[in-house]
Design a protein around this motif. Structure first.
Motif, PDB file in Angstrom:
ATOM      1  N   UNK A 115       5.375 -44.263 -25.783  1.00 16.58           N
ATOM      2  CA  UNK A 115       5.549 -42.857 -26.711  1.00 16.58           C
ATOM      3  C   UNK A 115       5.639 -43.122 -27.869  1.00 16.58           C
ATOM      4  N   UNK A 116       5.610 -42.034 -29.626  1.00 19.30           N
ATOM      5  CA  UNK A 116       4.996 -42.478 -30.582  1.00 19.30           C
ATOM      6  C   UNK A 116       6.104 -43.599 -30.992  1.00 19.30           C
ATOM      7  N   UNK A 117       7.307 -43.495 -31.230  1.00 18.37           N
ATOM      8  CA  UNK A 117       8.246 -44.601 -31.125  1.00 18.37           C
ATOM      9  C   UNK A 117       8.027 -45.865 -31.170  1.00 18.37           C
ATOM     10  N   UNK A 118       7.221 -46.490 -29.843  1.00 20.27           N
ATOM     11  CA  UNK A 118       6.977 -47.746 -29.637  1.00 20.27           C
ATOM     12  C   UNK A 118       5.336 -47.613 -30.145  1.00 20.27           C
ATOM     13  N   UNK A 119       4.849 -47.240 -30.501  1.00 22.39           N
ATOM     14  CA  UNK A 119       3.349 -47.229 -30.838  1.00 22.39           C
ATOM     15  C   UNK A 119       4.553 -47.827 -32.623  1.00 22.39           C
ATOM     16  N   UNK A 120       4.752 -47.054 -33.414  1.00 22.10           N
ATOM     17  CA  UNK A 120       5.041 -47.167 -34.222  1.00 22.10           C
ATOM     18  C   UNK A 120       5.571 -47.779 -34.835  1.00 22.10           C
ATOM     19  N   UNK A 121       6.355 -48.132 -34.338  1.00 23.21           N
ATOM     20  CA  UNK A 121       7.437 -49.777 -33.949  1.00 23.21           C
ATOM     21  C   UNK A 121       6.002 -51.020 -33.702  1.00 23.21           C
ATOM     22  N   UNK A 122       5.554 -51.019 -32.955  1.00 25.24           N
ATOM     23  CA  UNK A 122       4.347 -51.655 -32.939  1.00 25.24           C
ATOM     24  C   UNK A 122       3.216 -51.667 -34.402  1.00 25.24           C
ATOM     25  N   UNK A 123       3.276 -51.109 -34.559  1.00 28.77           N
ATOM     26  CA  UNK A 123       1.977 -50.452 -35.850  1.00 28.77           C
ATOM     27  C   UNK A 123       2.734 -50.672 -36.928  1.00 28.77           C
ATOM     28  N   UNK A 124       4.185 -51.534 -37.114  1.00 33.59           N
ATOM     29  CA  UNK A 124       4.521 -52.383 -38.266  1.00 33.59           C
ATOM     30  C   UNK A 124       4.393 -53.790 -37.908  1.00 33.59           C
ATOM     31  N   UNK A 125       3.841 -54.216 -36.511  1.00 34.00           N
ATOM     32  CA  UNK A 125       2.912 -55.522 -37.407  1.00 34.00           C
ATOM     33  C   UNK A 125       1.540 -55.176 -37.533  1.00 34.00           C
ATOM     34  N   UNK A 126       0.847 -54.306 -37.459  1.00 30.33           N
ATOM     35  CA  UNK A 126      -0.255 -54.335 -38.313  1.00 30.33           C
ATOM     36  C   UNK A 126      -0.094 -54.378 -39.624  1.00 30.33           C
ATOM     37  N   UNK A 127       1.439 -53.258 -39.419  1.00 31.18           N
ATOM     38  CA  UNK A 127       0.580 -52.638 -41.297  1.00 31.18           C
ATOM     39  C   UNK A 127       1.422 -54.652 -41.907  1.00 31.18           C
ATOM     40  N   UNK A 128       1.872 -54.953 -41.330  1.00 37.17           N
ATOM     41  CA  UNK A 128       2.601 -56.005 -42.125  1.00 37.17           C
ATOM     42  C   UNK A 128       1.176 -58.050 -42.062  1.00 37.17           C
ATOM     43  N   UNK A 129       0.872 -57.415 -40.796  1.00 38.98           N
ATOM     44  CA  UNK A 129      -0.905 -58.296 -41.040  1.00 38.98           C
ATOM     45  C   UNK A 129      -1.623 -58.016 -42.136  1.00 38.98           C
ATOM     46  N   UNK A 130      -1.995 -56.214 -42.433  1.00 36.58           N
ATOM     47  CA  UNK A 130      -2.604 -55.827 -43.323  1.00 36.58           C
ATOM     48  C   UNK A 130      -2.252 -56.140 -44.624  1.00 36.58           C
ATOM     49  N   UNK A 131      -0.781 -55.948 -44.689  1.00 38.74           N
ATOM     50  CA  UNK A 131      -0.334 -56.175 -46.154  1.00 38.74           C
ATOM     51  C   UNK A 131      -0.217 -57.880 -46.588  1.00 38.74           C
ATOM     52  N   UNK A 132      -0.679 -58.465 -45.706  1.00 41.97           N
ATOM     53  CA  UNK A 132      -0.693 -59.956 -45.779  1.00 41.97           C
ATOM     54  C   UNK A 132      -2.817 -60.338 -46.034  1.00 41.97           C
ATOM     55  N   UNK A 133      -3.301 -59.667 -45.370  1.00 43.67           N
ATOM     56  CA  UNK A 133      -4.582 -59.894 -45.933  1.00 43.67           C
ATOM     57  C   UNK A 133      -4.942 -59.043 -47.011  1.00 43.67           C
ATOM     58  N   UNK A 134      -4.756 -58.081 -47.465  1.00 45.77           N
ATOM     59  CA  UNK A 134      -4.908 -57.181 -47.948  1.00 45.77           C
ATOM     60  C   UNK A 134      -4.413 -58.177 -50.034  1.00 45.77           C
ATOM     61  N   UNK A 135      -3.052 -59.470 -49.992  1.00 37.42           N
ATOM     62  CA  UNK A 135      -2.877 -60.253 -50.712  1.00 37.42           C
ATOM     63  C   UNK A 135      -3.398 -61.674 -50.564  1.00 37.42           C
ATOM     64  N   UNK A 136      -3.544 -61.539 -50.103  1.00 34.00           N
ATOM     65  CA  UNK A 136      -4.356 -63.167 -49.755  1.00 34.00           C
ATOM     66  C   UNK A 136      -5.495 -62.771 -50.861  1.00 34.00           C
TER      67      UNK A 136
END
Length: 104
Positions: free
Chosen positions: A61-82
């Motif tokens: 469902x959308x909630x599970x996908x949104x929760x999993x997207x938190x990991x993607x966003x965390x990695x994206x933020x780390x990549x952007x900073x790096x």
């Protein structure tokens, strides 16, 4: 051999102050974005439960996908900073360090 560094001189260097200001501004922006995105999950689940229960694919469902997207966003933020640190901040630091070594 003991290395002594004049930290007060480095702190007063306008290039160091510019580096600190740019880096702090950039990090605050990333942190605010991250916090807003992080809190969208509990706020969305509390105020929009029907949206978060919406089936997307199979049992997913959308909630599970949104929760999993938190990991993607965390990695994206780390990549952007790096990426930004390697491209911009490290070059500024290298100039400051090179000049600090000449002063010693």
């Amino acid at each position: 051999m003991t290395i002594t560094v004049n930290w007060a001189a480095i702190d007063k260097d306008p290039r160091f102050q510019a580096l600190h200001k740019r880096k702090t501004t950039f990090l605050w922006g990333l942190m605010i974005f991250s916090l807003i995105y992080y809190f969208l999950l509990p706020i969305g689940a509390a105020y929009f439960p029907e949206l978060f229960k919406t089936k997307v694919w199979g049992a997913m469902n959308f909630g599970i996908l949104f929760a999993l997207s938190e990991f993607v966003v965390a990695w994206a933020v780390a990549f952007i900073y790096t990426h930004r640190a390697n491209r911009e901040f490290d070059a500024m630091v290298a100039d400051i360090v090179r000049d600090a070594e000449l002063i010693r």
